[in-house]
Design an enzyme around this catalytic site. Structure first.
Site, short mmCIF file in Angstrom:
data_model
loop_
_atom_site.label_atom_id
_atom_site.label_comp_id
_atom_site.label_asym_id
_atom_site.label_seq_id
_atom_site.Cartn_x
_atom_site.Cartn_y
_atom_site.Cartn_z
N GLU A 1 -5.12 2.75 -5.53
CA GLU A 1 -4.21 2.01 -6.39
C GLU A 1 -4.39 2.50 -7.82
O GLU A 1 -5.49 2.89 -8.21
CB GLU A 1 -4.49 0.51 -6.28
CG GLU A 1 -3.38 -0.36 -6.84
CD GLU A 1 -2.03 -0.08 -6.19
OE1 GLU A 1 -1.25 0.69 -6.79
OE2 GLU A 1 -1.79 -0.59 -5.10
N CYS B 1 0.85 -1.18 0.00
CA CYS B 1 0.00 0.00 0.00
C CYS B 1 0.89 1.25 0.00
O CYS B 1 1.81 1.34 0.81
CB CYS B 1 -0.90 -0.04 1.23
SG CYS B 1 -1.73 1.48 1.68
#
Length: 281
Positions: free
Chosen positions: A124, A2
């Site tokens: 993302e 992440c």
């Protein structure tokens, strides 16, 4: 992953969700104040920022040594206790679930210093086919990337499994307020290949379509065991790193404004009707 996420819940909400007993600057929280310097909503959390985490640890000078569930602010980007400097912190924002128990940078924290990093969800980026081909070929053209926001479909907190560590800056005296750093890392796992609970009208059908990795989300039934500092058996701890049930997440395209870390506001979470940038879908 992440590498960027959103965290907008206030300390009061987080304390209630996770059963927190002690919150930094608890006096302000009890008064209903949430000063910006204490724990402000952040819709574009980036590496090296201070982020809220939940952990179980005895209170300093408490005397009884009982682990207390706390809400703390830690710097995102883990600095191992043995590091000579904190320069590599930005590269230590993630730890892989498959190897976290054996990597020198993480194994001690995995055994004794685990935490939960609360989030609304994470961002993302998906790269278009033509741009990805150019990137692979080493061409200089900057690829166009479409950001997606991934979040629990039911609106619950995204509880990311994390680790934390202490680092002593030997260049500073013991009484200096920055002599000790407390830093953290988010654990990632392979992204789900099953269909999303709610997918975009056009675009990825699974998390793996967006990126091969995802933060490891802990379901509430694992929170206590993960945070318990008395649990140190590597095998038992590794069992807690099993992926959550499939089909809990939704993903949707958001503005490319999130790609600039200087942009920060709730508008970054607004769902777009269609991607701004062409992608492989």
């Amino acid at each position: 992953m992440c590498g960027r996420y959103a965290a907008s819940r206030g300390p009061g909400d987080l304390a209630q969700i996770f059963g927190v007993e002690n919150v930094e600057n608890a006096e302000n929280v009890e008064k209903g104040d949430e000063p910006e310097e204490t724990l402000a909503a952040d819709y574009n959390v980036a590496p090296t920022k201070e982020v809220p985490v939940v952990l179980d640890r005895p209170l300093k000078d408490a005397g009884d040594g009982r682990p207390v569930r706390q809400l703390r602010k830690l710097r995102w980007g883990l600095v191992p206790s043995w590091a000579k400097s904190p320069e590599g912190a930005a590269r230590m924002i993630n730890a892989r679930a498959e190897t976290v128990h054996e990597k020198p940078s993480y194994r001690r924290a995995f055994a004794a210093r685990r935490c939960i990093v609360p989030a609304d969800g994470y961002y993302e980026w998906v790269t278009g086919t033509e741009e990805r081909d150019l990137e692979v070929e080493g061409r200089r053209k900057r690829p166009r990337k479409q950001p997606y926001f991934v979040t629990p479909a039911d609106g619950s907190v995204f509880a990311m499994a994390g680790l934390y560590e202490f680092w002593r800056d030997r260049t500073l005296p013991d009484d200096h307020p920055q002599a000790w750093w407390v830093t953290c890392s988010v654990i990632t796992t392979e992204a789900e290949t099953a269909p999303l609970a709610v997918g975009p009208a056009e675009g990825p059908r699974s998390l793996a379509d967006i990126h091969p990795r995802m933060p490891l989300m802990l379901t509430p039934d694992r929170w206590d065991a993960w945070l318990d500092p008395a649990r140190t058996d590597p095998a038992g701890l590794r069992a807690l790193l099993a992926p959550p049930p499939e089909g809990l997440m939704r993903a949707y395209p958001v503005s490319t404004a999130v790609s600039n870390v200087r942009n920060n506001g709730p508008e970054l979470l607004k769902e777009l009707e269609a991607p701004e940038e062409g992608t492989l879908f």
